[in-house]
Design a protein around this motif. Structure first.
Motif, PDB file in Angstrom:
ATOM      1  N   LEU B 230     116.307  30.130  59.249  1.00  0.00           N
ATOM      2  CA  LEU B 230     116.729  28.690  58.944  1.00  0.00           C
ATOM      3  C   LEU B 230     117.181  28.665  57.557  1.00  0.00           C
ATOM      4  CD1 LEU B 230     117.128  25.883  60.211  1.00  0.00           C
ATOM      5  CD2 LEU B 230     115.146  25.439  59.149  1.00  0.00           C
ATOM      6  N   PRO B 231     118.398  28.291  57.182  1.00  0.00           N
ATOM      7  CA  PRO B 231     118.509  27.939  55.825  1.00  0.00           C
ATOM      8  C   PRO B 231     117.550  26.918  54.903  1.00  0.00           C
ATOM      9  CG  PRO B 231     120.620  27.799  57.032  1.00  0.00           C
ATOM     10  CD  PRO B 231     119.562  27.843  57.908  1.00  0.00           C
ATOM     11  N   MET B 232     117.198  27.315  53.818  1.00  0.00           N
ATOM     12  CA  MET B 232     116.341  26.270  53.187  1.00  0.00           C
ATOM     13  C   MET B 232     117.044  25.305  52.594  1.00  0.00           C
ATOM     14  SD  MET B 232     113.279  28.712  51.126  1.00  0.00           S
ATOM     15  CE  MET B 232     113.852  30.307  51.704  1.00  0.00           C
ATOM     16  N   PHE B 233     118.523  25.371  52.480  1.00  0.00           N
ATOM     17  CA  PHE B 233     119.227  24.199  51.981  1.00  0.00           C
ATOM     18  C   PHE B 233     119.378  23.241  53.053  1.00  0.00           C
ATOM     19  CE2 PHE B 233     122.692  27.520  53.111  1.00  0.00           C
ATOM     20  CZ  PHE B 233     123.201  26.626  54.317  1.00  0.00           C
ATOM     21  N   HIS B 234     118.930  23.446  54.156  1.00  0.00           N
ATOM     22  CA  HIS B 234     119.074  22.270  55.431  1.00  0.00           C
ATOM     23  C   HIS B 234     117.729  21.774  55.301  1.00  0.00           C
ATOM     24  CE1 HIS B 234     122.836  22.660  57.245  1.00  0.00           C
ATOM     25  NE2 HIS B 234     122.606  23.595  57.801  1.00  0.00           N
ATOM     26  N   CYS B 235     117.701  20.293  54.669  1.00  0.00           N
ATOM     27  CA  CYS B 235     116.328  19.730  54.737  1.00  0.00           C
ATOM     28  C   CYS B 235     115.348  20.520  54.375  1.00  0.00           C
ATOM     29  CB  CYS B 235     116.072  19.344  56.145  1.00  0.00           C
ATOM     30  SG  CYS B 235     117.366  18.441  57.028  1.00  0.00           S
ATOM     31  N   ASN B 236     115.463  21.203  53.132  1.00  0.00           N
ATOM     32  CA  ASN B 236     114.354  22.036  52.360  1.00  0.00           C
ATOM     33  C   ASN B 236     113.770  22.858  53.638  1.00  0.00           C
ATOM     34  OD1 ASN B 236     113.945  19.243  50.671  1.00  0.00           O
ATOM     35  ND2 ASN B 236     114.558  20.928  49.725  1.00  0.00           N
ATOM     36  N   GLY B 237     114.656  23.501  54.526  1.00  0.00           N
ATOM     37  CA  GLY B 237     114.276  24.377  55.499  1.00  0.00           C
ATOM     38  C   GLY B 237     113.284  23.572  56.520  1.00  0.00           C
ATOM     39  N   TRP B 238     113.388  22.237  56.840  1.00  0.00           N
ATOM     40  CA  TRP B 238     112.549  21.516  57.714  1.00  0.00           C
ATOM     41  C   TRP B 238     111.325  21.148  56.987  1.00  0.00           C
ATOM     42  CZ3 TRP B 238     113.736  23.695  63.154  1.00  0.00           C
ATOM     43  CH2 TRP B 238     115.206  23.709  63.406  1.00  0.00           C
ATOM     44  N   CYS B 239     110.841  21.613  55.673  1.00  0.00           N
ATOM     45  CA  CYS B 239     109.772  21.460  55.033  1.00  0.00           C
ATOM     46  C   CYS B 239     109.018  22.430  55.272  1.00  0.00           C
ATOM     47  CB  CYS B 239     109.117  20.242  55.466  1.00  0.00           C
ATOM     48  SG  CYS B 239     109.845  18.706  54.917  1.00  0.00           S
ATOM     49  N   PHE B 240     109.545  23.684  55.768  1.00  0.00           N
ATOM     50  CA  PHE B 240     108.683  25.056  56.354  1.00  0.00           C
ATOM     51  C   PHE B 240     108.230  25.743  54.706  1.00  0.00           C
ATOM     52  CE2 PHE B 240     109.246  24.423  60.457  1.00  0.00           C
ATOM     53  CZ  PHE B 240     108.053  24.676  61.090  1.00  0.00           C
ATOM     54  N   PRO B 241     108.775  25.582  53.791  1.00  0.00           N
ATOM     55  CA  PRO B 241     108.364  26.461  52.545  1.00  0.00           C
ATOM     56  C   PRO B 241     106.986  25.676  52.176  1.00  0.00           C
ATOM     57  CG  PRO B 241     110.438  25.758  52.097  1.00  0.00           C
ATOM     58  CD  PRO B 241     110.165  25.130  53.444  1.00  0.00           C
ATOM     59  N   TRP B 242     106.813  24.490  52.471  1.00  0.00           N
ATOM     60  CA  TRP B 242     105.515  23.872  52.082  1.00  0.00           C
ATOM     61  C   TRP B 242     104.484  24.154  53.311  1.00  0.00           C
ATOM     62  CZ3 TRP B 242     109.592  19.903  51.122  1.00  0.00           C
ATOM     63  CH2 TRP B 242     110.262  20.058  49.778  1.00  0.00           C
ATOM     64  N   THR B 243     104.827  24.436  54.507  1.00  0.00           N
ATOM     65  CA  THR B 243     104.146  24.667  55.584  1.00  0.00           C
ATOM     66  C   THR B 243     103.662  26.088  55.552  1.00  0.00           C
ATOM     67  OG1 THR B 243     105.502  23.188  57.186  1.00  0.00           O
ATOM     68  CG2 THR B 243     104.129  24.882  58.030  1.00  0.00           C
ATOM     69  N   VAL B 244     104.306  26.981  54.912  1.00  0.00           N
ATOM     70  CA  VAL B 244     103.929  28.084  54.936  1.00  0.00           C
ATOM     71  C   VAL B 244     102.832  28.453  53.846  1.00  0.00           C
ATOM     72  CG1 VAL B 244     104.495  30.557  54.334  1.00  0.00           C
ATOM     73  CG2 VAL B 244     106.037  29.190  55.665  1.00  0.00           C
ATOM     74  N   ALA B 245     103.129  27.443  52.654  1.00  0.00           N
ATOM     75  CA  ALA B 245     102.188  27.526  51.733  1.00  0.00           C
ATOM     76  C   ALA B 245     100.555  26.859  52.110  1.00  0.00           C
ATOM     77  CB  ALA B 245     102.611  26.741  50.441  1.00  0.00           C
ATOM     78  N   ALA B 246     100.862  25.915  53.040  1.00  0.00           N
ATOM     79  CA  ALA B 246      99.704  24.999  53.461  1.00  0.00           C
ATOM     80  C   ALA B 246      98.997  26.169  54.447  1.00  0.00           C
ATOM     81  CB  ALA B 246     100.075  24.045  54.203  1.00  0.00           C
ATOM     82  N   ARG B 247      99.325  27.067  54.952  1.00  0.00           N
ATOM     83  CA  ARG B 247      99.083  27.956  55.947  1.00  0.00           C
ATOM     84  C   ARG B 247      98.455  29.286  55.096  1.00  0.00           C
ATOM     85  NH1 ARG B 247      96.279  26.625  60.037  1.00  0.00           N
ATOM     86  NH2 ARG B 247      95.362  26.053  58.440  1.00  0.00           N
ATOM     87  N   ALA B 248      98.794  29.228  53.988  1.00  0.00           N
ATOM     88  CA  ALA B 248      98.695  30.660  53.206  1.00  0.00           C
ATOM     89  C   ALA B 248      99.310  31.762  54.222  1.00  0.00           C
ATOM     90  CB  ALA B 248      97.280  31.189  52.756  1.00  0.00           C
ATOM     91  N   GLY B 249     100.593  31.344  54.502  1.00  0.00           N
ATOM     92  CA  GLY B 249     101.117  32.392  55.310  1.00  0.00           C
ATOM     93  C   GLY B 249     102.065  33.409  54.693  1.00  0.00           C
ATOM     94  N   VAL B 250     103.008  33.909  55.219  1.00  0.00           N
ATOM     95  CA  VAL B 250     103.925  34.877  54.575  1.00  0.00           C
ATOM     96  C   VAL B 250     105.494  34.273  54.764  1.00  0.00           C
ATOM     97  CG1 VAL B 250     104.660  37.194  54.445  1.00  0.00           C
ATOM     98  CG2 VAL B 250     102.491  36.800  55.120  1.00  0.00           C
ATOM     99  N   ASN B 251     106.154  34.345  53.622  1.00  0.00           N
ATOM    100  CA  ASN B 251     107.287  33.912  53.589  1.00  0.00           C
ATOM    101  C   ASN B 251     108.436  35.143  53.724  1.00  0.00           C
ATOM    102  OD1 ASN B 251     107.972  30.925  52.993  1.00  0.00           O
ATOM    103  ND2 ASN B 251     106.416  31.771  51.334  1.00  0.00           N
ATOM    104  N   VAL B 252     108.816  35.626  55.063  1.00  0.00           N
ATOM    105  CA  VAL B 252     109.651  36.668  55.161  1.00  0.00           C
ATOM    106  C   VAL B 252     111.126  36.296  54.759  1.00  0.00           C
ATOM    107  CG1 VAL B 252     110.295  38.649  56.408  1.00  0.00           C
ATOM    108  CG2 VAL B 252     108.324  37.772  56.799  1.00  0.00           C
ATOM    109  N   CYS B 253     111.692  36.784  53.780  1.00  0.00           N
ATOM    110  CA  CYS B 253     113.126  36.169  53.276  1.00  0.00           C
ATOM    111  C   CYS B 253     113.977  37.017  53.867  1.00  0.00           C
ATOM    112  CB  CYS B 253     113.217  36.230  51.734  1.00  0.00           C
ATOM    113  SG  CYS B 253     112.131  35.072  51.049  1.00  0.00           S
ATOM    114  N   LEU B 254     115.228  36.418  54.141  1.00  0.00           N
ATOM    115  CA  LEU B 254     116.328  36.961  54.777  1.00  0.00           C
ATOM    116  C   LEU B 254     117.643  36.417  54.095  1.00  0.00           C
ATOM    117  CD1 LEU B 254     117.109  38.845  57.244  1.00  0.00           C
ATOM    118  CD2 LEU B 254     117.320  36.365  58.472  1.00  0.00           C
ATOM    119  N   ARG B 255     118.216  37.456  53.342  1.00  0.00           N
ATOM    120  CA  ARG B 255     119.560  36.740  52.646  1.00  0.00           C
ATOM    121  C   ARG B 255     120.635  36.415  53.650  1.00  0.00           C
ATOM    122  NH1 ARG B 255     121.463  37.240  47.351  1.00  0.00           N
ATOM    123  NH2 ARG B 255     123.973  36.881  47.479  1.00  0.00           N
TER     124      ARG B 255
END
Lengths: 549, 549
Positions: B230-255
């Protein structure tokens, strides 16, 4: 000058709503109305039914003349009415004051007076309090709950039955969120180290955030089945009544802890989560294997109050229970730090892992900070596992303060931190570890006991010259009070007589379990050296900050 | 008169801290510092490394003269720098404005001007914008990201390289929580139905709460592995950058999205969660089976933008993907309602279940309300599945408002609700269902297209007398714009020429995919009857409120 990101962009009714855990109950009913909310013997109520009952309760409280910001006290075991009180009382705008049923009647009366309770919901078991309250607090509205027995009329004069009270309420009651999320939601008395109990005031914001933190720590799924082994009168059951609502889970009620019953409920109701003091965990870990037969699912449990022993940890692992160690105090809504497990610990020996697990850990998910600071300078101590300081919290999961006690409130929050009174260190990985619990508190079977309260009682006996009470390790209770007594010259008294004397003033769980007579060790300035007494009883907390001896 | 629960119990530094999702990054680094935070090709960074990099970024932004409450714009694909911008920009106190890379340069320049951006972080791919911006906005500080290619000097004159910019910052930067959680965290432009794009302003409080809501809906465990489809430029990726941090998860990036790459990442990185528009889901559902080989773990996915078709739902189930359907808009931080699944649906046929799953559902966990109201009276419509009204939200997951647009803000929030412009019904079980999306918006491949913008463009052509654009169903894109054009008397123009004309003004994804010529149906007052046009192209949204034709 207003900034462009503020200009015309103020808070509005549509985009700013007070955070309150009461809303979790509403959502559970809206979305999962036909799912189970409360289980207790034959009682099985859905979220929709529960929501209607608690709206009735809120409405009945309002109709009884209790207004927003006034106190409703409850004295109840972990029965459905106790869960309902956590939903319905704040829904009415009133403040919930749960009384610890292990306390003596005088202490409870003090709390009813100090908290200015307008109503008391009380189980028929507690006729003593109901009777004394009806005599001494004639304005107090008493609502009696007949669970195992009918309320005796002569002990509950003028009381209204809980179900009749509910019937007087409106199941369509239009509750509203509090005008301010900083408004009080609960009042919890803590046994202070000196003087009267202090009334810890919780705000809606903190209760909401800690309820969610519980979910985050446990990875608690929707519809989890939660067993009420932890008394709800302790820090509102660590906010778990609201956590269970936020998960649209099941509250499995339990009037009285009993290991066999717990295993039966785990098996029959599919319990997935419960919390408990070390004594609860030990009882379950040491129960006969046949009680566990037929339980194949994973059970998650939280323990606080004292670190679980390596034996209990190993045993829990053996029986497939997943143990999380949390730490907190009444002032921080129960758990406010957690010994977060790390994958890298898997490679360690059981003993080493147990040692790491026994630490108080890191800040809870939605808490802003926990740390160990030098109480004088408020500087963080070195994370060397040796530099002693005081454990302190900061964040939204801290009380509003102590009711009618501005001095104690200011003192507890001085310098922008909540001071726990517990001494600790920071280990190199950033985890905190308690080295010396607030020296005057003994934690026995999950209950806080003030050593000073016992000492004061001992001093009331004419034969006592000097008295000092410390925590003595105990396999069953974790800690028990041990009293050291130095008698006046020529005076004679034995342990039995002193215990009988104490019984006049103290709840039975607070009685010293051992009394030793003799001259007490003192410093050159005459201060009793408690750390020596602790060493004599084998306490592992026989450590003191220099100058605090 | 102050109440006893307020007296002396005001907010303090120790017990009241602004909610901000930036704190999730700090906790992930504190507690799980050695766990993976970002994966992208050979790049593997832990939370500790990421935290240091984003503190550098925040510090460099501050040192570059950008102060709290000023805007930093970014134009980036879903690469690590985009994740870092979501952490580092708000950590500096600045407001993050992500630009939609699918827009034309003029629209982006409008946004940079309107949002008063002080700095722009831009991938080397977007030399057009960088060049135009450097010419037209000489004060703008440009930071270039060289991911797949070096930034060309003549297109990025005066730009500083991102890594050099980071190096100028302090990895120990002492960030602070915003003074007020109502402060702006992000600015997201939405293609409005009329006139210029509107700048939707997010507050820290809402971003924090929706990040947590994402966890609650998905039962998302700690250390989840999240793939950036999901593009992060859409609604800040539905807030998922912050969700992943809150879970100490992994951001797998995809150009760039590509179905084969996605399956490879799911397999190799153990991706557990991703989000995507229906077109992304279809591409994955319809991919060759061999691409999925070796994937045995459960994958959870969220879809929004349009309801997933029964075929896609069935196919997803077949390949073991668990699909959650959410609904929202830019103004409510992305998903703000969810079609919460019910156990009782398991007994239904696949088709019936797909029909239920296609609804917009119930309020998101920490949102206060979603409902369908009569826009005139603001009364809730009957839950009969037929009474039409406007879908509206209320709660903390609603924007502050539109930047520099008090009129639009007041209009959007009138009556204490956020008005989506989407028409819907409430079904008997309390779920909402869209019947007619905001009539002038076409959702194509997850992008919003304003039919009015296309109409305005058509009207600029000298041969066009009347133009009307509606959404036409499309198997691949969900919807595409279809234009109906009535030419001026004696004028001649063909579809190809009109498309060429449109291309001068519109980004290519906004071009009409079909043009039909002829006289347009109008009401007696001369209003174009769009619902008839929709019926002609087979739209299932050929429904209108009486009087809205």
């Amino acid at each position: 000058m207003k900034h462009m990101f503020d200009e015309g962009l103020e808070r509005r009714e549509a985009n700013h709503v007070s955070l309150t855990p009461v809303d979790f109950v509403a959502r559970a009913a809206e979305v999962y109305g036909d799912r189970l909310a409360i289980v207790y013997g034959d009682v099985r109520r859905t979220w929709q039914e529960t929501y209607e009952r608690v709206k009735r309760l809120a409405s009945a409280i309002e109709r009884a003349g209790v207004t927003r910001g006034e106190t409703v006290a409850v004295l109840l075991p972990n029965i459905p009415e106790m869960v309902e009180a956590h939903y319905g009382v704040p829904m009415s705008g009133a403040v919930l004051n749960t009384l610890n049923s292990r306390l003596d009647t005088s202490s409870m009366l003090f709390m009813l007076r100090h908290g200015e309770a307008k109503a008391l919901i009380v189980d028929s078991e507690f006729g003593d309090l109901a009777h004394r309250a009806s005599l001494e607090l004639p304005e107090l509205k008493i609502i009696s709950v007949s669970d195992v027995a009918q309320a005796e009329v002569h002990r509950f004069p003028g009381a209204i039955d809980y179900e009749a009270f509910l019937a007087s309420g409106d199941p369509q009651f239009a509750w509203t969120t509090p005008p301010d999320e900083w408004d009080a939601i609960a009042l919890n008395y803590t046994s202070g180290t000196t003087g009267d109990p202090k009334g810890v005031v919780y705000h809606h914001r903190g209760a909401y955030l800690n309820a969610v933190s519980n979910i985050l720590e446990w990875d608690m799924p929707k519809h989890a089945v939660y067993l009420w082994t932890l008394p709800m009168f302790h820090c509102n059951g660590w906010c778990f009544p609201w956590t269970v609502a936020a998960r649209a889970g099941v509250n499995v009620c339990l009037r009285k802890f009993d290991a066999k019953t717990v295993y039966d409920l785990i098996r029959e109701e599919g319990v997935t989560h419960y919390c408990g003091a070390p004594i609860v965990q030990s009882a379950l870990a040491n129960a006969p294997a046949e009680w566990r037969e037929g339980i194949a699912h994973r059970v998650s449990t939280m323990v606080a109050g004292a670190a679980p022993s390596p034996t209990v940890i190993a045993r829990m692992k053996e029986i497939g229970f997943d143990l999380t160690h949390v730490y907190g105090l009444t002032e921080v809504y129960g758990p406010a730090s957690v010994c977060a497990r790390q994958d890298r610990w898997d490679a360690l020996s059981d003993d080493e892992r147990a040692r790491l697990n026994a630490r108080q850990g890191v800040r809870y998910h939605l808490q802003r900070a926990v740390s160990v600071l030098n109480p004088a300078t408020l500087e963080t101590v070195a994370n060397d596992g040796e530099s002693l300081g005081e454990i302190m919290f900061r964040g939204n999961i801290c009380m509003k303060g102590y009711l009618k006690n501005e001095r104690a409130t200011a003192e507890a929050f001085r310098g922008g931190w909540f001071h726990t009174g517990d001494l600790g260190v920071i280990t190199p990985d950033g985890y905190i570890r308690i080295k010396d619990r607030s020296k005057d508190i003994i934690i026995s079977g999950g209950e806080n006991i003030s050593s000073i309260e016992i000492e004061d009682t001992l001093y009331r006996h004419p034969a006592v010259e000097v008295a000092a009470v410390v925590a003595m390790p105990d396999e069953k209770w974790g800690e028990v009070p041990c009293a050291f007594v130095q008698l006046k010259e020529g005076a004679h008294v034995d342990a039995e007589e002193l215990i009988t004397h104490c019984r006049l003033f103290l709840a039975s769980f607070k009685l010293p379990k051992a009394i030793r007579f003799g001259k007490l060790p003192t410093t050159s300035t005459g201060k009793i050296q408690k750390f020596e007494l602790r060493a004599m009883v084998g306490s592992d907390r026989a450590i003191d900050l220099p100058g605090n001896g």
